[in-house]
Design an enzyme around this catalytic site. Structure first.
Site, PDB file in Angstrom:
ATOM      1  N   ASP A  45      36.214  33.057  40.211  1.00 55.16           N
ATOM      2  CA  ASP A  45      36.433  34.180  39.299  1.00 55.16           C
ATOM      3  C   ASP A  45      37.420  35.172  39.929  1.00 55.16           C
ATOM      4  O   ASP A  45      37.244  35.572  41.087  1.00 55.16           O
ATOM      5  CB  ASP A  45      35.092  34.872  39.040  1.00 55.16           C
ATOM      6  CG  ASP A  45      35.072  35.701  37.777  1.00 55.16           C
ATOM      7  OD1 ASP A  45      36.154  36.074  37.295  1.00 55.16           O
ATOM      8  OD2 ASP A  45      33.977  35.982  37.266  1.00 55.16           O
ATOM      9  N   ASP A  46      38.446  35.548  39.182  1.00 53.32           N
ATOM     10  CA  ASP A  46      39.413  36.566  39.639  1.00 53.32           C
ATOM     11  C   ASP A  46      40.063  36.196  40.973  1.00 53.32           C
ATOM     12  O   ASP A  46      40.265  37.060  41.833  1.00 53.32           O
ATOM     13  CB  ASP A  46      38.731  37.938  39.774  1.00 53.32           C
ATOM     14  CG  ASP A  46      38.402  38.570  38.437  1.00 53.32           C
ATOM     15  OD1 ASP A  46      38.616  37.922  37.393  1.00 53.32           O
ATOM     16  OD2 ASP A  46      37.903  39.708  38.428  1.00 53.32           O
ATOM     17  N   CYS A  88      38.197  36.484  31.334  1.00 50.83           N
ATOM     18  CA  CYS A  88      37.045  35.595  31.533  1.00 50.83           C
ATOM     19  C   CYS A  88      36.654  34.691  30.367  1.00 50.83           C
ATOM     20  O   CYS A  88      36.779  33.469  30.439  1.00 50.83           O
ATOM     21  CB  CYS A  88      35.830  36.430  31.936  1.00 50.83           C
ATOM     22  SG  CYS A  88      36.081  37.423  33.420  1.00 50.83           S
ATOM     23  N   ARG A  92      37.228  30.447  29.894  1.00 47.93           N
ATOM     24  CA  ARG A  92      36.100  29.526  29.991  1.00 47.93           C
ATOM     25  C   ARG A  92      35.913  28.736  28.702  1.00 47.93           C
ATOM     26  O   ARG A  92      35.593  27.539  28.723  1.00 47.93           O
ATOM     27  CB  ARG A  92      34.830  30.321  30.345  1.00 47.93           C
ATOM     28  CG  ARG A  92      34.898  30.914  31.734  1.00 47.93           C
ATOM     29  CD  ARG A  92      34.007  32.143  31.931  1.00 47.93           C
ATOM     30  NE  ARG A  92      34.476  32.861  33.102  1.00 47.93           N
ATOM     31  CZ  ARG A  92      34.061  32.617  34.341  1.00 47.93           C
ATOM     32  NH1 ARG A  92      33.137  31.699  34.560  1.00 47.93           N
ATOM     33  NH2 ARG A  92      34.551  33.297  35.352  1.00 47.93           N
ATOM     34  N   LYS A 141      28.264  31.817  36.279  1.00 53.07           N
ATOM     35  CA  LYS A 141      28.608  32.732  35.189  1.00 53.07           C
ATOM     36  C   LYS A 141      28.972  31.967  33.924  1.00 53.07           C
ATOM     37  O   LYS A 141      29.885  31.149  33.920  1.00 53.07           O
ATOM     38  CB  LYS A 141      29.780  33.613  35.643  1.00 53.07           C
ATOM     39  CG  LYS A 141      30.394  34.488  34.566  1.00 53.07           C
ATOM     40  CD  LYS A 141      31.524  35.295  35.162  1.00 53.07           C
ATOM     41  CE  LYS A 141      32.389  35.948  34.111  1.00 53.07           C
ATOM     42  NZ  LYS A 141      33.482  36.741  34.713  1.00 53.07           N
ATOM     43  N   HIS A 143      29.208  33.600  30.277  1.00 54.83           N
ATOM     44  CA  HIS A 143      30.084  34.536  29.560  1.00 54.83           C
ATOM     45  C   HIS A 143      30.605  33.987  28.228  1.00 54.83           C
ATOM     46  O   HIS A 143      31.706  34.314  27.798  1.00 54.83           O
ATOM     47  CB  HIS A 143      31.252  34.985  30.439  1.00 54.83           C
ATOM     48  CG  HIS A 143      31.618  36.428  30.179  1.00 54.83           C
ATOM     49  ND1 HIS A 143      32.450  37.156  30.992  1.00 54.83           N
ATOM     50  CD2 HIS A 143      31.249  37.278  29.186  1.00 54.83           C
ATOM     51  CE1 HIS A 143      32.594  38.388  30.526  1.00 54.83           C
ATOM     52  NE2 HIS A 143      31.869  38.482  29.413  1.00 54.83           N
ATOM     53  N   SER A 166      29.781  38.692  33.648  1.00 57.02           N
ATOM     54  CA  SER A 166      30.303  39.085  34.957  1.00 57.02           C
ATOM     55  C   SER A 166      29.271  39.861  35.766  1.00 57.02           C
ATOM     56  O   SER A 166      28.424  40.566  35.211  1.00 57.02           O
ATOM     57  CB  SER A 166      31.574  39.932  34.799  1.00 57.02           C
ATOM     58  OG  SER A 166      32.585  39.197  34.149  1.00 57.02           O
ATOM     59  N   HIS A 260      34.960  37.965  41.865  1.00 58.45           N
ATOM     60  CA  HIS A 260      34.805  39.122  40.987  1.00 58.45           C
ATOM     61  C   HIS A 260      34.026  40.215  41.711  1.00 58.45           C
ATOM     62  O   HIS A 260      33.099  39.932  42.461  1.00 58.45           O
ATOM     63  CB  HIS A 260      34.066  38.688  39.720  1.00 58.45           C
ATOM     64  CG  HIS A 260      34.225  39.600  38.546  1.00 58.45           C
ATOM     65  ND1 HIS A 260      33.688  40.870  38.516  1.00 58.45           N
ATOM     66  CD2 HIS A 260      34.841  39.426  37.358  1.00 58.45           C
ATOM     67  CE1 HIS A 260      33.981  41.434  37.355  1.00 58.45           C
ATOM     68  NE2 HIS A 260      34.682  40.582  36.626  1.00 58.45           N
ATOM     69  N   ASP A 311      39.557  31.121  36.968  1.00 62.72           N
ATOM     70  CA  ASP A 311      39.546  31.502  35.547  1.00 62.72           C
ATOM     71  C   ASP A 311      40.696  32.433  35.194  1.00 62.72           C
ATOM     72  O   ASP A 311      41.080  32.544  34.032  1.00 62.72           O
ATOM     73  CB  ASP A 311      38.204  32.129  35.157  1.00 62.72           C
ATOM     74  CG  ASP A 311      38.015  33.540  35.713  1.00 62.72           C
ATOM     75  OD1 ASP A 311      38.594  33.866  36.764  1.00 62.72           O
ATOM     76  OD2 ASP A 311      37.259  34.320  35.092  1.00 62.72           O
ATOM     77  N   ASN A 312      41.241  33.134  36.176  1.00 64.22           N
ATOM     78  CA  ASN A 312      42.418  34.002  35.990  1.00 64.22           C
ATOM     79  C   ASN A 312      42.778  34.586  37.339  1.00 64.22           C
ATOM     80  O   ASN A 312      42.111  34.333  38.345  1.00 64.22           O
ATOM     81  CB  ASN A 312      42.171  35.116  34.961  1.00 64.22           C
ATOM     82  CG  ASN A 312      40.901  35.920  35.171  1.00 64.22           C
ATOM     83  OD1 ASN A 312      39.974  35.851  34.376  1.00 64.22           O
ATOM     84  ND2 ASN A 312      40.837  36.680  36.254  1.00 64.22           N
ATOM     85  N   LYS A 342      45.632  39.896  36.620  1.00 66.62           N
ATOM     86  CA  LYS A 342      44.609  39.702  35.582  1.00 66.62           C
ATOM     87  C   LYS A 342      44.904  40.529  34.332  1.00 66.62           C
ATOM     88  O   LYS A 342      45.340  41.670  34.427  1.00 66.62           O
ATOM     89  CB  LYS A 342      43.235  40.080  36.147  1.00 66.62           C
ATOM     90  CG  LYS A 342      42.074  39.970  35.179  1.00 66.62           C
ATOM     91  CD  LYS A 342      40.761  40.338  35.841  1.00 66.62           C
ATOM     92  CE  LYS A 342      39.604  40.279  34.855  1.00 66.62           C
ATOM     93  NZ  LYS A 342      38.307  40.549  35.510  1.00 66.62           N
TER      94      LYS A 342
END
Length: 536
Positions: A45-46, A88, A92, A141, A143, A166, A260, A311-312, A342
């Protein structure tokens, strides 16, 4: 008239590309092995492209990801791989459906109080593999909706352990590192939460504690962030062991809370040479990945594909708690204010570190510059499993089997990056990658470290960069050049064809983004912040 005929022919060609290709002889051989392969998808994540040690230039800085570096050395590093969106939920949803947000309905993030989630008309990778005889498990996660039919175990997963969104979207008793920092869940009356809001914690979630779900049940609220990595690790190893005992092929989808905010490196001890909290968190994430890889190697090494990606890009406004975009700095934007990672469609927002590992199948110590995205995971895994997707809908990913297993550079001819919050309408496809060129019909910035922002700008004709010599996206092509005119024409026609294809797609879904306070996950509404603990 000739232009209209070309557009119709191009749309037909595009549709053929979006639908799954006829299986080549190589692909047929790959998926008719005596045993169907296992799949482990690890989604960070991130995370920044430059966070992976293997992506750094020699002598740049010490690597914090030795396990991932080893996996890249023993497998394939994908250097031009992109998340399907720069935030996010849309990223996904696209990974699990193989469809852009304009098709699957998920164009921006779901909230704590979201009533809906990924539309029920969409079919996930887990559902298809489950129907095809796979054991499916998810850790981490989600989301994509946490209420009723939207939860993971209703979307194809046999087992789930994780958080519904998140890890900053709920308070905890021992908060991790964030900017600004947030207070712990306070066990007192609601009036104290209101005072916290007025005291500068307006961006913090204080009403509902962060829950941990097992299947459909909240087992801890607030969860203990500092034990989460250990819990995810032991659960992942148990899933791999259980699948081996069952003698059943499996899909394990691990959607990490790393990187994240809030960061929560359990072993962190301040020391100048260690690189701070973010570096410690990277090392912890890398250790988790290494544990999964080692367990997989010991269980069924030659029959398991591990695919690590993100994811980004990094959340720049978090400053020292954000990752590195490497050379993809988005200089045209940052020179005008704001961040370029992001939530943006600059390279730093969607180009993510990616490694594919499958001993004996994915060539060891290999690097591919094929243009790929998270949209391609869906068709690739289904192809390798010998399972067909539903034929009543259109898809946006390609089967990347030849890239992964045969060293071919046959990636996407074009790639579209959806608006993800920095500019324009959510989900709109106003940034186009075509070969080494990238065209922007709109630009905008996310908030940078320090709070600066940049204004939205429309570009008609589009602003085009040549990434082969300008990774930092600093100097656009001169619109008067023949190179620009040729790229502009091709981009325009491909974009018109895709937008037409989506407009005529009868399988387009619409997500319900309505919110209601009662929809927030709450273990015990009688207690402040829904506090409860059902685990020992």
């Amino acid at each position: 008239m000739a232009g209209s005929v070309f557009l119709l022919l191009l749309a037909g060609t595009l549709l053929c590309g979006l639908l799954f290709h006829t299986v080549s002889q190589n692909e047929a051989g790959d998926r008719t092995r005596t045993r169907r392969p296992n799949f482990i998808i690890i989604l960070a994540d991130d995370i920044g492209w430059g966070d992976l040690g293997a992506n750094q230039q020699a002598g740049q800085r010490s690597s914090q990801t030795p396990h991932l570096d080893l996996m890249a050395q023993q497998g394939m590093r994908l250097t031009d791989f992109h998340s399907p969106a720069s935030t996010c939920s849309p990223s996904r949803a696209a990974l699990l459906t193989g469809r852009h947000g304009l098709r699957n309905g998920v164009t921006h993030n779901f909230a704590v109080g979201s009533v809906g989630g990924l539309p029920l008309s969409e079919t996930t990778l887990a559902e298809i593999l489950h129907q095809g005889g796979y054991y499916t498990a998810m850790i981490g996660k989600w989301h994509l909706g946490h209420n009723g039919p939207y939860s993971p175990t209703n979307r194809g997963f046999d087992y789930y352990l994780g958080i519904p969104y998140s890890n900053d979207m709920g308070c905890t008793d021992l908060p991790g590192y964030d900017l600004p920092s947030c207070p712990p869940c306070y066990p007192g009356p609601q009036i104290l939460h209101n005072r916290l809001k007025r005291s500068g914690y307006s961006s913090c979630y204080t009403k509902v504690a962060l829950p941990l779900f097992e299947n459909r049940t909240i087992v801890e609220q607030p969860l203990d962030l500092w034990r989460l990595t250990q819990r995810y690790t032991s659960t992942a190893l148990n899933v791999i062991h259980t699948a081996r005992e069952r003698g059943q092929p499996f899909l394990l989808y691990v959607a990490l809370a790393h990187m994240h905010v809030p960061l929560y490196p359990a072993s962190y001890a301040p020391h100048p040479s260690e690189g701070g909290v973010y570096a410690a968190s990277l090392r912890e994430m890398d250790g988790l990945v290494g544990a999964i890889k080692n367990a997989s190697d010991a269980s069924d090494k030659e029959n398991t594909l591990i695919w690590f990606t993100g994811d980004n890009g990094p959340w720049e406004q978090k400053c020292q708690y954000a990752g590195s975009v490497g050379p993809f700095l988005g200089k045209w934007q940052t020179s005008r204010g704001g961040g370029s990672a992001k939530r943006t469609t600059w390279e730093g927002g969607h180009r993510v570190p990616t490694v594919s590992y499958w001993p004996g199948r994915v060539p060891a110590n290999s690097t591919s510059s094929a243009l790929l995205s998270g949209l391609d995971i869906f068709p690739t895994l289904l192809s390798l499993a010998g399972v067909n997707p539903p034929s009543d809908r259109r898809y946006d990913g390609i089967d990347a089997t030849d890239v992964l297993l045969h060293g071919k550079e046959t990636g996407n001819e074009f790639l579209f990056h959806p608006n993800s919050g920095a500019a324009g309408k959510y989900g709109d496809l106003q940034t186009v990658r075509l070969g080494r060129h990238k065209a922007f019909y709109i630009t905008g910035a996310a908030e940078a470290c320090g709070g600066s922002t940049g204004r939205q700008e429309l570009h008609d004709p589009p602003m085009i960069f040549d990434l082969s010599g300008d990774k930092g996206e600093e100097t656009p092509l001169d619109p008067t050049t023949e190179e620009y005119k040729e790229v502009d024409e091709r981009v325009r026609r491909w974009r018109e064809a895709l937008l037409y294809d989506i407009a005529t797609d009868q399988s387009v879904s619409t997500a319900d983004y309505a919110t209601d306070q009662s929809a927030a996950p709450c273990c015990d509404p009688r207690h402040t912040a829904c506090r409860c603990h059902t685990l020992g």
